[in-house]
Design a protein around this motif. Structure first.
Motif, PDB file in Angstrom:
ATOM      1  N   LEU A 104      32.849  70.586 -16.065  1.00 25.61           N
ATOM      2  CA  LEU A 104      32.717  70.771 -14.617  1.00 25.61           C
ATOM      3  C   LEU A 104      31.279  71.115 -14.265  1.00 25.61           C
ATOM      4  O   LEU A 104      30.729  70.583 -13.314  1.00 25.61           O
ATOM      5  CB  LEU A 104      33.651  71.879 -14.134  1.00 25.61           C
ATOM      6  CG  LEU A 104      35.135  71.537 -14.121  1.00 25.61           C
ATOM      7  CD1 LEU A 104      35.940  72.729 -13.614  1.00 25.61           C
ATOM      8  CD2 LEU A 104      35.399  70.323 -13.246  1.00 25.61           C
ATOM      9  N   GLY A 108      29.708  68.079 -12.734  1.00 24.89           N
ATOM     10  CA  GLY A 108      29.782  68.478 -11.336  1.00 24.89           C
ATOM     11  C   GLY A 108      28.398  68.527 -10.714  1.00 24.89           C
ATOM     12  O   GLY A 108      28.133  67.872  -9.700  1.00 24.89           O
ATOM     13  N   THR A 111      26.837  65.115 -10.500  1.00 26.59           N
ATOM     14  CA  THR A 111      27.423  64.271  -9.455  1.00 26.59           C
ATOM     15  C   THR A 111      26.892  64.680  -8.079  1.00 26.59           C
ATOM     16  O   THR A 111      26.561  63.828  -7.267  1.00 26.59           O
ATOM     17  CB  THR A 111      28.961  64.377  -9.476  1.00 26.59           C
ATOM     18  OG1 THR A 111      29.400  64.083 -10.790  1.00 26.59           O
ATOM     19  CG2 THR A 111      29.592  63.425  -8.498  1.00 26.59           C
ATOM     20  N   VAL A 112      26.789  65.982  -7.854  1.00 29.10           N
ATOM     21  CA  VAL A 112      26.272  66.449  -6.569  1.00 29.10           C
ATOM     22  C   VAL A 112      24.823  65.996  -6.396  1.00 29.10           C
ATOM     23  O   VAL A 112      24.436  65.469  -5.340  1.00 29.10           O
ATOM     24  CB  VAL A 112      26.378  67.992  -6.464  1.00 29.10           C
ATOM     25  CG1 VAL A 112      25.636  68.491  -5.246  1.00 29.10           C
ATOM     26  CG2 VAL A 112      27.839  68.410  -6.420  1.00 29.10           C
ATOM     27  N   SER A 257      34.949  60.717  -6.227  1.00 29.99           N
ATOM     28  CA  SER A 257      34.208  60.810  -7.495  1.00 29.99           C
ATOM     29  C   SER A 257      34.358  62.197  -8.103  1.00 29.99           C
ATOM     30  O   SER A 257      34.276  62.366  -9.318  1.00 29.99           O
ATOM     31  CB  SER A 257      32.744  60.460  -7.295  1.00 29.99           C
ATOM     32  OG  SER A 257      32.084  61.517  -6.668  1.00 29.99           O
ATOM     33  N   LEU A 258      34.591  63.209  -7.262  1.00 30.44           N
ATOM     34  CA  LEU A 258      34.847  64.547  -7.818  1.00 30.44           C
ATOM     35  C   LEU A 258      36.089  64.525  -8.699  1.00 30.44           C
ATOM     36  O   LEU A 258      36.158  65.179  -9.723  1.00 30.44           O
ATOM     37  CB  LEU A 258      35.050  65.553  -6.683  1.00 30.44           C
ATOM     38  CG  LEU A 258      33.797  66.036  -5.956  1.00 30.44           C
ATOM     39  CD1 LEU A 258      34.180  67.088  -4.925  1.00 30.44           C
ATOM     40  CD2 LEU A 258      32.792  66.598  -6.934  1.00 30.44           C
ATOM     41  N   ILE A 261      35.429  63.465 -12.254  1.00 25.34           N
ATOM     42  CA  ILE A 261      34.498  64.238 -13.066  1.00 25.34           C
ATOM     43  C   ILE A 261      35.116  64.555 -14.421  1.00 25.34           C
ATOM     44  O   ILE A 261      34.523  64.357 -15.467  1.00 25.34           O
ATOM     45  CB  ILE A 261      34.127  65.565 -12.353  1.00 25.34           C
ATOM     46  CG1 ILE A 261      33.117  65.262 -11.259  1.00 25.34           C
ATOM     47  CG2 ILE A 261      33.546  66.560 -13.336  1.00 25.34           C
ATOM     48  CD1 ILE A 261      32.688  66.477 -10.509  1.00 25.34           C
ATOM     49  N   SER A 303      43.520  66.519 -10.647  1.00 27.50           N
ATOM     50  CA  SER A 303      42.247  66.607  -9.933  1.00 27.50           C
ATOM     51  C   SER A 303      41.996  65.336  -9.133  1.00 27.50           C
ATOM     52  O   SER A 303      41.450  65.390  -8.037  1.00 27.50           O
ATOM     53  CB  SER A 303      41.085  66.930 -10.880  1.00 27.50           C
ATOM     54  OG  SER A 303      41.114  66.095 -11.977  1.00 27.50           O
ATOM     55  N   ALA A 307      41.663  65.499  -5.123  1.00 28.53           N
ATOM     56  CA  ALA A 307      40.461  64.943  -4.509  1.00 28.53           C
ATOM     57  C   ALA A 307      40.834  63.882  -3.485  1.00 28.53           C
ATOM     58  O   ALA A 307      40.259  63.817  -2.393  1.00 28.53           O
ATOM     59  CB  ALA A 307      39.559  64.352  -5.584  1.00 28.53           C
TER      60      ALA A 307
END
Lengths: 326, 547
Positions: A104, A108, A111-112, A257-258, A261, A303, A307
């Motif tokens: 994550l 994570g 990705t951000v 896309s989250l 992850i 998840s 999402a």
């Protein structure tokens, strides 16, 4: 309200289907956990071990599939996924807790960063068509076209072996014990630079492309022309009027896309020996470790579902047209 | 909901992470010895009996816990070195052993190690089927004073070193309180070994040397065990000196490891008594004909399998009996001493001709006119095995056998091998302390199954009452001469009937660096097995000296 209820019903049904599939799929895979274990130890475990391993894993007891299915549901609600075979007798929940945070954190954050960078670059590229910004797209597209593991291996060869700027593997210096000390956090960051960078490089093109295309469409709309005519600053028009409207599809794309992850990290973790959940899943599948596979799959499906649900809600909130009842 | 569960998990990870006592320290400092294994992610499990625990997978269970004796499988005919037991005496029929337990040994929590602890350990293994991985038929263990007597339901000649050399002794005062010894992850191990666990993280396990260790105190003050995701990550770590002791398969090891520091980087892969063989399906025509198998055996180029297929890492098996040298030299029957396998196509052709086979246009045909073709199978991704099979296929073509190499999935391969649905496949045998294990794995009638039924060994379905009897005689007799004769019979069968084609030996080796530490076992001083996952770890550590 009816809209919300309908969506909730849909998600409940999907969740049931996903959880049920999650129960049956590992059991339909060919292979045997004990045999996989014996192969892994190639002659170091005697074959007499077979019997004791079946006893150890509790595979010697016969329970019907239906009974196992019921137990499985019971376990989901109590958060107990049983004991892993590969790492017997460690509980699945402990393994997930040990590896999920790293995934994550790394994926994570990347990705951000990738989303923020890509969207910003897309805004500029779409607004300033025909300028230098147009070269961004082919360049980033080129990188996203290269297979990920190749980028990773090149990054290791160049920045970890030839120049030795960053470590080639692991999540932190093995001499350290995870804690909230400056030394550990520093080590964590240097170890995440290469894997993080390669994820950003290989995924940023998608964000740029979709944002740029929306910007192009939006910037010819009447309200943008009006904003220009009002004599507003270029920057205000670009961000406050055009980008604000163009960003909608990217936001829902981001929410989706989250969800991926957790599942999309196997290659990163393989190339960089990162202690995350992708590699755990790979190991579990390899070892026919049903309980572990189920635990990880469940986290992934959940998840993705959550999402999706968030994306749905955000979209409905941002764009009233999607809630219109037919 | 998602966010909360994430936070809960993060909290959990931080809590486990903080449990360790913190060990600062430079990576390259000379007092630390880093052991690496390419075993992927691990979980905090230090159960010494569990085959899936981190302590077993990385090998650190053997510096926390110790066996009664140090067995050296590289010199199987030598008496083991006394360790937690000072001496032992097997009864003549090998159905019981009397052990004298060493005085003055302390557990890492300060309590004394007694004969009761030893008896408790063996009774624990006896009573818990899941822990008795070698399926030793224990009867009971009793302690009187410093003496422990172990009794068995059948003669244990072939298992004697497994019993005294591969059982970690655990303290009764800790383990008697363990509710389920198969499911306990032993977060705070108490053992008699030279090290204690200092911190556990999913990336590295750190151990500190004990001040009150009973034996020679190791000069290594701190050990670090690291698990790398795969062979290539492990090889990189060894190459750049990040890790100094390991056991890993490295194709082209000279280039990727030795060359990086030719002065210090060492690789020592001596053979144990386990071998890699080509199992031929004896239950399938025409491979049920020993003459055909004999001819096949004669054309296989073991040297090429050893050098190209296995990158020179698996030692060559030269004896036609399948017993590897030098480790098994004492077991090789007189008439096969100094006999070495040689590729001989001419002789192979002669054998085939005499048996009625014909070579037509370069293709071999059986006496009843059928072409001899075969498929050699092994799992996809086992590149060394597949390369070796390719060599064998080429070799077989010299006598007109059309052999094809086929790679299948591991599961498919397991299924085919166990049920007898194959022509030939490369597989290993167990490593025993006598050649009994390897011969039993190859041809024991006790493992014989019809085609379609699952076999656990004797995959080639070789049927020979003579072999089965010799194997059981060897294991059960109390007479040295009878044992020798039985072993000779087994070797005769290997040579005359060729149930399998022996190729290379399974090494018990290690990759290590002499940069910071010297005194490793090697060709000049083979005092011990050198794999970091073997019980000999504590022995090696007491012998290492700073470079």
């Amino acid at each position: 309200m009816r809209f919300l209820l309908r969506r909730a019903g849909f998600y409940l049904l999907t969740a049931w289907a996903a959880i049920t599939l999650n129960f049956f799929i590992p059991r339909m895979l060919p292979g045997d956990p004990v045999q996989s274990l014996l192969n892994r130890y190639q002659g170091q475990l005697t074959s007499e071990a077979t019997r004791s391993l079946y006893v150890l894993f509790g595979l010697d007891e016969q329970t019907s599939l239906w009974q196992q299915y019921l137990e499985y549901w019971g376990n989901i609600f109590t958060g107990d996924f049983g004991l892993s075979f590969t790492f017997f007798p460690t509980p699945v929940s402990e393994i997930v807790a040990q590896s999920l945070p790293w995934t994550l954190g790394l994926v994570g954050v990347s990705t951000v960063i990738s989303f923020a960078l890509g969207t910003l670059a897309g805004v500029i590229a779409g607004w300033r068509r025909g300028s230098w910004a147009d070269t961004l797209l082919p360049v980033t597209n080129f990188f996203s076209a290269i297979p990920y593991f190749w980028i990773g291996l090149i990054a290791i060869a160049v920045f970890a072996e030839a120049w030795q700027l960053f470590p080639a593997s692991g999540g932190w210096d093995t001499a350290l014990v995870p804690s909230f000390s400056g030394e550990f956090i520093g080590s964590l960051i240097t170890h995440s630079v290469l894997p993080g960078l390669t994820i950003v490089i290989s995924s940023v093109a998608g964000w740029i492309l979709s944002m740029r295309n929306m910007m192009v469409t939006v910037s010819s709309e009447d309200f943008v022309t009006v904003a220009h005519a009002k004599g507003l600053k270029e920057r205000t028009v670009m961000f406050g009027y055009a980008a604000r409207n163009a960003v909608l599809p990217n936001v829902s794309g981001f929410a989706l896309s989250l969800g991926f992850i957790v599942s999309g990290t196997l290659l990163t973790e393989m190339v960089f020996s990162y202690p995350g959940i992708g590699y755990i899943l790979f190991k579990a599948v390899d070892a026919k470790d049903y309980p572990l596979m189920q635990g990880v799959f469940l986290i992934i499906t959940m998840s993705v579902l959550v999402a999706n649900m968030l994306a749905d809600l955000i979209y409905a909130f941002l764009d009233p047209r999607t809630r219109r009842e037919g | 909901m998602k966010r909360r569960s994430t936070f809960a998990l993060l909290g959990g990870a931080a809590a486990t992470a903080l449990m360790g006592t913190g060990c600062g320290g430079g990576t390259a400092s000379g007092s630390v010895l880093t052991v690496g294994m390419p075993n992927g992610p691990l979980t905090e499990n230090n159960n010494p009996f569990s085959p899936t625990s981190a302590s077993n997978s990385l090998g650190y269970r053997w510096v926390l816990y110790e066996p009664l004796a140090q067995v050296n499988l590289l010199e199987p005919t030598n008496e083991p070195l006394p360790w937690l037991a000072e001496k032992w005496e097997w009864s003549k029929d090998f159905q019981s052993v009397k052990l004298t337990i060493r005085d003055g040994v302390k557990w890492s929590d300060g309590k004394d190690l007694t004969a009761d602890d030893v008896a408790f350990t063996y009774n624990l293994v006896k009573d818990t089927e899941a822990l008795n991985l070698d399926a030793i038929p224990y009867k009971k263990a009793t302690a009187t004073g410093r003496i422990v007597e172990l009794t068995f339901k059948s003669p244990q000649y072939v298992n004697q070193t497994r019993i005294i050399g591969f059982t970690p002794i655990v303290p009764e005062h800790v383990w008697s309180k363990v509710k389920d010894p198969t499911k306990d992850t032993v977060k705070k191990p108490v053992g008699s070994g030279p090290f204690t666990l200092s911190s556990w993280t999913s990336q590295a396990v750190t151990l500190k040397v004990r001040d009150d260790y009973w034996g020679d105190k190791p000069k290594v003050k701190e050990m670090r065990y690291v698990s790398y995701n795969d062979n290539s990550a492990q090889t990189t770590a060894l190459g750049n000196g990040e890790c100094q002791w390991s056991y890993v398969f490295m194709p082209d090891y000279k280039k990727v490891f030795i060359k990086k520091d030719p002065e210090n980087h060492r690789l020592w892969f001596p053979s144990g008594l386990g071998i890699h063989v080509l199992f031929i399906n004896n239950a399938r025509k025409p491979f049920d004909d020993p003459e055909l198998r004999k001819a096949m055996n004669l054309v296989v180029d073991r040297e090429a399998v050893h050098k190209q297929g296995e990158s020179g890492l698996y030692p060559l098996v030269e004896s036609p009996t399948g017993i590897p040298s030098p480790v098994g030299d004492d077991y090789i029957a007189d008439k096969y001493k100094n006999v070495k396998h040689k590729v001989d196509v001419k002789k192979a052709k002669k054998i085939l001709e005499d048996a009625g086979y014909t070579l037509k246009g370069g293709k071999l045909e059986t006496p009843d006119g059928k072409a001899v073709t075969m498929k050699l199978i092994d799992p996809t991704g086992w590149s060394d095995y597949l390369a070796s099979l390719q060599i064998i296929a080429d070799n077989l073509s010299t006598i007109g056998i059309k052999a094809e190499v086929d790679s299948v999935t591991v599961d498919d391969w397991n299924e085919k091998l166990f049920t007898g649905d194959f022509d030939a496949s490369l597989h290993w045998t167990n490593t025993g302390s006598t050649p009994w294990d390897l011969f039993s794995n190859i041809m024991d009638g006790a493992h014989y199954k019809e085609i379609g039924e699952k076999a656990s060994w004797n995959f080639g379905r070789f049927k020979s009452d003579e072999a089965t009897e010799a194997l059981s005689t060897y294991a059960d007799t109390d007479d040295e001469d009878t044992r020798k004769k039985a072993l000779e019979t087994l070797q005769d069968i290997m040579v005359e009937e060729v149930p399998v084609i022996p190729l290379v030996a399974g090494p018990i080796g290690a990759v290590f660096s002499t940069k910071h530490w010297v005194g490793w076992p090697d060709d000049d001083n083979p005092y011990s097995m050198s794999q970091p996952t073997q019980p000999s770890s504590s022995l090696i550590l007491t012998r290492l000296k700073p470079a």
